[in-house]
Scaffold this motif. Sequence first.
Motif, PDB file in Angstrom:
ATOM      1  N   HIS A 133      -4.925  72.409   8.603  1.00 18.30           N
ATOM      2  CA  HIS A 133      -4.622  71.808  10.265  1.00 18.30           C
ATOM      3  C   HIS A 133      -5.626  72.329  11.737  1.00 18.30           C
ATOM      4  O   HIS A 133      -6.521  73.320  11.256  1.00 18.30           O
ATOM      5  N   THR A 158      -2.508  81.965  18.812  1.00 22.17           N
ATOM      6  CA  THR A 158      -1.242  82.792  18.434  1.00 22.17           C
ATOM      7  C   THR A 158      -0.091  81.708  18.596  1.00 22.17           C
ATOM      8  O   THR A 158       0.387  81.419  19.561  1.00 22.17           O
ATOM      9  N   GLY A 159       0.475  81.685  16.852  1.00 26.59           N
ATOM     10  CA  GLY A 159       2.119  80.997  17.313  1.00 26.59           C
ATOM     11  C   GLY A 159       3.278  81.539  16.920  1.00 26.59           C
ATOM     12  O   GLY A 159       2.889  83.094  16.631  1.00 26.59           O
ATOM     13  N   ASP A 160       4.271  80.981  16.662  1.00 28.41           N
ATOM     14  CA  ASP A 160       5.134  81.613  16.189  1.00 28.41           C
ATOM     15  C   ASP A 160       5.041  81.999  15.019  1.00 28.41           C
ATOM     16  O   ASP A 160       6.333  82.602  14.668  1.00 28.41           O
ATOM     17  N   GLN A 161       4.768  81.408  14.749  1.00 28.01           N
ATOM     18  CA  GLN A 161       4.711  81.700  12.970  1.00 28.01           C
ATOM     19  C   GLN A 161       3.074  82.395  11.895  1.00 28.01           C
ATOM     20  O   GLN A 161       3.379  82.491  11.059  1.00 28.01           O
ATOM     21  N   SER A 162       2.354  81.975  13.146  1.00 31.40           N
ATOM     22  CA  SER A 162       0.763  82.865  12.643  1.00 31.40           C
ATOM     23  C   SER A 162      -0.214  83.143  13.550  1.00 31.40           C
ATOM     24  O   SER A 162      -0.105  82.380  14.833  1.00 31.40           O
ATOM     25  N   GLU A 163      -1.611  83.478  13.241  1.00 25.83           N
ATOM     26  CA  GLU A 163      -2.277  83.853  14.105  1.00 25.83           C
ATOM     27  C   GLU A 163      -3.417  83.519  14.108  1.00 25.83           C
ATOM     28  O   GLU A 163      -3.901  83.446  12.546  1.00 25.83           O
ATOM     29  N   GLU A 191      -3.249  77.510   7.332  1.00 23.54           N
ATOM     30  CA  GLU A 191      -1.931  77.697   7.667  1.00 23.54           C
ATOM     31  C   GLU A 191      -1.772  77.315   8.981  1.00 23.54           C
ATOM     32  O   GLU A 191      -1.909  77.171  10.273  1.00 23.54           O
ATOM     33  N   PRO A 192      -0.125  76.577   9.216  1.00 22.81           N
ATOM     34  CA  PRO A 192       0.664  76.108  10.481  1.00 22.81           C
ATOM     35  C   PRO A 192       0.496  77.425  11.366  1.00 22.81           C
ATOM     36  O   PRO A 192       0.950  78.865  11.209  1.00 22.81           O
ATOM     37  N   LEU A 193       0.269  77.246  12.689  1.00 23.38           N
ATOM     38  CA  LEU A 193       0.357  78.703  13.839  1.00 23.38           C
ATOM     39  C   LEU A 193       2.264  78.502  14.028  1.00 23.38           C
ATOM     40  O   LEU A 193       2.187  79.219  14.350  1.00 23.38           O
ATOM     41  N   GLY A 194       2.836  76.647  14.727  1.00 24.94           N
ATOM     42  CA  GLY A 194       4.272  76.799  14.722  1.00 24.94           C
ATOM     43  C   GLY A 194       3.749  76.934  16.366  1.00 24.94           C
ATOM     44  O   GLY A 194       2.740  76.109  15.836  1.00 24.94           O
ATOM     45  N   GLU A 195       5.057  77.318  16.785  1.00 24.02           N
ATOM     46  CA  GLU A 195       4.888  76.679  17.967  1.00 24.02           C
ATOM     47  C   GLU A 195       3.776  77.623  19.314  1.00 24.02           C
ATOM     48  O   GLU A 195       3.894  79.025  19.164  1.00 24.02           O
TER      49      GLU A 195
END
Length: 195
Positions: A133, A158-163, A191-195
């Motif tokens: 990603h 920083t996202g809502d799923q990961s950092e 890995e994806p960070l999310g929103e």
Amino acid sequence: LLLALEDVFEPTDVYINLTVVSYTCLYWNDETEVWADSGCQVGENSTFERIECLCDHLSFFGGNYYVAPNTLNVEHDVELFLDIHENPIVAIALAVVFGLYTCLVVWARKMDRHDELRIGTAFLDDNSPVSTHFYEVSIFTGSRRGAGSTSSVTIVLTGDQSESEPHLLVDKDRSPFHRGGVDNFIIGCVEPLGE
């Protein structure tokens, strides 16, 4: 006794400025939706500032005039430049303007080349080889005096799923974070960070 005109008058060149103006009075034709001139004529009191229109009907009307452009006499203009010794100020002024224009073009091209070196997107060296990603980060540096930086800058996304891991924002092709600059970096994450 007959005298030739050359014997009485000495021949000289005379330049006459003549301005040709064509006036037209028009009215708005509602049926065809164009300006037309039927039923309208230009009055004798027309001047450069004002057109007198005489129409035989009531409608929206207006005047139009065309001023023929002056012809360009290249031979006469070249003759004026050949007499530089009589009026050197014109030649000096043209040389100064041309010199300033040339300096401005050289300076602008130098600035363009300098800006071209700043454009680009850097793929960070500390990205993981197994990253799947990728995120593009644009950093805008302010234009105030002293807004640029030569410091090492690190970023964590920083996202809502990961950092993400900390990434050092380094561009090996150019020095980033100049005043008024925009620097782009590609950051890879495993890995994806999310929103």
